[in-house]
Motif scaffolding. Structure first.
Motif, PDB file in Angstrom:
ATOM      1  N   GLY A  14      27.348   9.302  24.141  1.00 38.57           N
ATOM      2  CA  GLY A  14      27.084   8.532  22.927  1.00 38.57           C
ATOM      3  C   GLY A  14      28.324   8.176  22.119  1.00 38.57           C
ATOM      4  O   GLY A  14      28.226   7.516  21.093  1.00 38.57           O
ATOM      5  N   MET A  15      29.496   8.576  22.569  1.00 39.65           N
ATOM      6  CA  MET A  15      30.722   8.261  21.848  1.00 39.65           C
ATOM      7  C   MET A  15      30.974   6.751  21.862  1.00 39.65           C
ATOM      8  O   MET A  15      30.763   6.101  22.888  1.00 39.65           O
ATOM      9  N   PRO A  16      31.410   6.188  20.727  1.00 45.62           N
ATOM     10  CA  PRO A  16      31.773   4.760  20.748  1.00 45.62           C
ATOM     11  C   PRO A  16      32.880   4.516  21.778  1.00 45.62           C
ATOM     12  O   PRO A  16      33.883   5.235  21.798  1.00 45.62           O
ATOM     13  N   GLU A  54      21.919  20.715  26.647  1.00 45.57           N
ATOM     14  CA  GLU A  54      23.251  21.310  26.706  1.00 45.57           C
ATOM     15  C   GLU A  54      24.324  20.288  26.325  1.00 45.57           C
ATOM     16  O   GLU A  54      25.299  20.627  25.649  1.00 45.57           O
ATOM     17  N   MET A  55      24.136  19.034  26.751  1.00 46.93           N
ATOM     18  CA  MET A  55      25.080  17.972  26.372  1.00 46.93           C
ATOM     19  C   MET A  55      25.049  17.756  24.860  1.00 46.93           C
ATOM     20  O   MET A  55      26.095  17.611  24.228  1.00 46.93           O
ATOM     21  N   GLN A  56      23.859  17.753  24.278  1.00 43.15           N
ATOM     22  CA  GLN A  56      23.748  17.598  22.827  1.00 43.15           C
ATOM     23  C   GLN A  56      24.491  18.717  22.108  1.00 43.15           C
ATOM     24  O   GLN A  56      25.260  18.457  21.170  1.00 43.15           O
ATOM     25  N   ALA A  57      24.295  19.944  22.529  1.00 44.44           N
ATOM     26  CA  ALA A  57      24.951  21.090  21.899  1.00 44.44           C
ATOM     27  C   ALA A  57      26.466  21.012  22.082  1.00 44.44           C
ATOM     28  O   ALA A  57      27.225  21.278  21.138  1.00 44.44           O
ATOM     29  N   PHE A  58      26.913  20.615  23.261  1.00 41.09           N
ATOM     30  CA  PHE A  58      28.339  20.495  23.549  1.00 41.09           C
ATOM     31  C   PHE A  58      28.982  19.438  22.645  1.00 41.09           C
ATOM     32  O   PHE A  58      30.026  19.685  22.031  1.00 41.09           O
ATOM     33  N   CYS A  59      28.360  18.268  22.568  1.00 40.62           N
ATOM     34  CA  CYS A  59      28.914  17.176  21.756  1.00 40.62           C
ATOM     35  C   CYS A  59      28.884  17.523  20.267  1.00 40.62           C
ATOM     36  O   CYS A  59      29.846  17.239  19.542  1.00 40.62           O
ATOM     37  N   ILE A  64      32.004  18.994  15.399  1.00 34.62           N
ATOM     38  CA  ILE A  64      32.258  19.954  14.319  1.00 34.62           C
ATOM     39  C   ILE A  64      33.703  20.455  14.396  1.00 34.62           C
ATOM     40  O   ILE A  64      34.397  20.523  13.382  1.00 34.62           O
ATOM     41  N   GLU A  65      34.158  20.769  15.604  1.00 41.77           N
ATOM     42  CA  GLU A  65      35.545  21.225  15.799  1.00 41.77           C
ATOM     43  C   GLU A  65      36.554  20.172  15.342  1.00 41.77           C
ATOM     44  O   GLU A  65      37.643  20.502  14.888  1.00 41.77           O
ATOM     45  N   LEU A  72      26.154  15.437  10.148  1.00 45.38           N
ATOM     46  CA  LEU A  72      26.499  14.203  10.863  1.00 45.38           C
ATOM     47  C   LEU A  72      26.566  14.443  12.367  1.00 45.38           C
ATOM     48  O   LEU A  72      26.125  13.601  13.153  1.00 45.38           O
ATOM     49  N   ALA A  73      27.105  15.584  12.776  1.00 43.84           N
ATOM     50  CA  ALA A  73      27.163  15.915  14.198  1.00 43.84           C
ATOM     51  C   ALA A  73      25.746  15.988  14.771  1.00 43.84           C
ATOM     52  O   ALA A  73      25.482  15.454  15.854  1.00 43.84           O
ATOM     53  N   TRP A  74      24.851  16.616  14.042  1.00 44.88           N
ATOM     54  CA  TRP A  74      23.445  16.690  14.480  1.00 44.88           C
ATOM     55  C   TRP A  74      22.837  15.287  14.550  1.00 44.88           C
ATOM     56  O   TRP A  74      22.196  14.932  15.539  1.00 44.88           O
ATOM     57  N   LEU A  75      23.082  14.480  13.537  1.00 48.14           N
ATOM     58  CA  LEU A  75      22.510  13.141  13.467  1.00 48.14           C
ATOM     59  C   LEU A  75      22.987  12.269  14.628  1.00 48.14           C
ATOM     60  O   LEU A  75      22.184  11.607  15.299  1.00 48.14           O
TER      61      LEU A  75
END
Length: 91
Positions: A14-16, A54-59, A64-65, A72-75
């Motif tokens: 999902g990254m631009p 797992e991909m959602q949690a990783f991203c 956050i890091e 926003l990371a969750w959204l």
């Protein structure tokens, strides 16, 4: 010359695509992938082998890091299950 469609967002994470330093990953034959970023797709293979969740949690953790607020990371990671890589995969 045919105009090739390019995704605005990586269809795996999902990254631009404009934020990808290489502007896309590479297929096995060396051509540029129009759908996947260089972090997710190398030499025609996905670098992340886990599930959608797992991909959602990783991203989310990576965002956050890098200083994104948790909300926003969750959204931004909520849409990952709707990306083309994950639509046909078990969740």
């Amino acid at each position: 010359m045919k105009n090739k469609r390019t995704s605005k967002f990586c269809q795996s994470c999902g990254m631009p695509m404009k934020k990808d330093p290489q502007q896309g990953g590479f297929n096995k034959n060396g051509t540029k992938s129009a759908d996947y970023c260089s972090y997710c797709y190398v030499d025609g293979e996905f670098t992340f082998k886990g599930t959608t969740k797992e991909m959602q949690a990783f991203c989310k953790q990576k965002m956050i890091e890098q200083g994104s607020p948790k909300f926003l990371a969750w959204l931004f990671t909520r849409s990952i299950p709707r990306l083309s890589r994950w639509r046909m995969k078990p969740r």
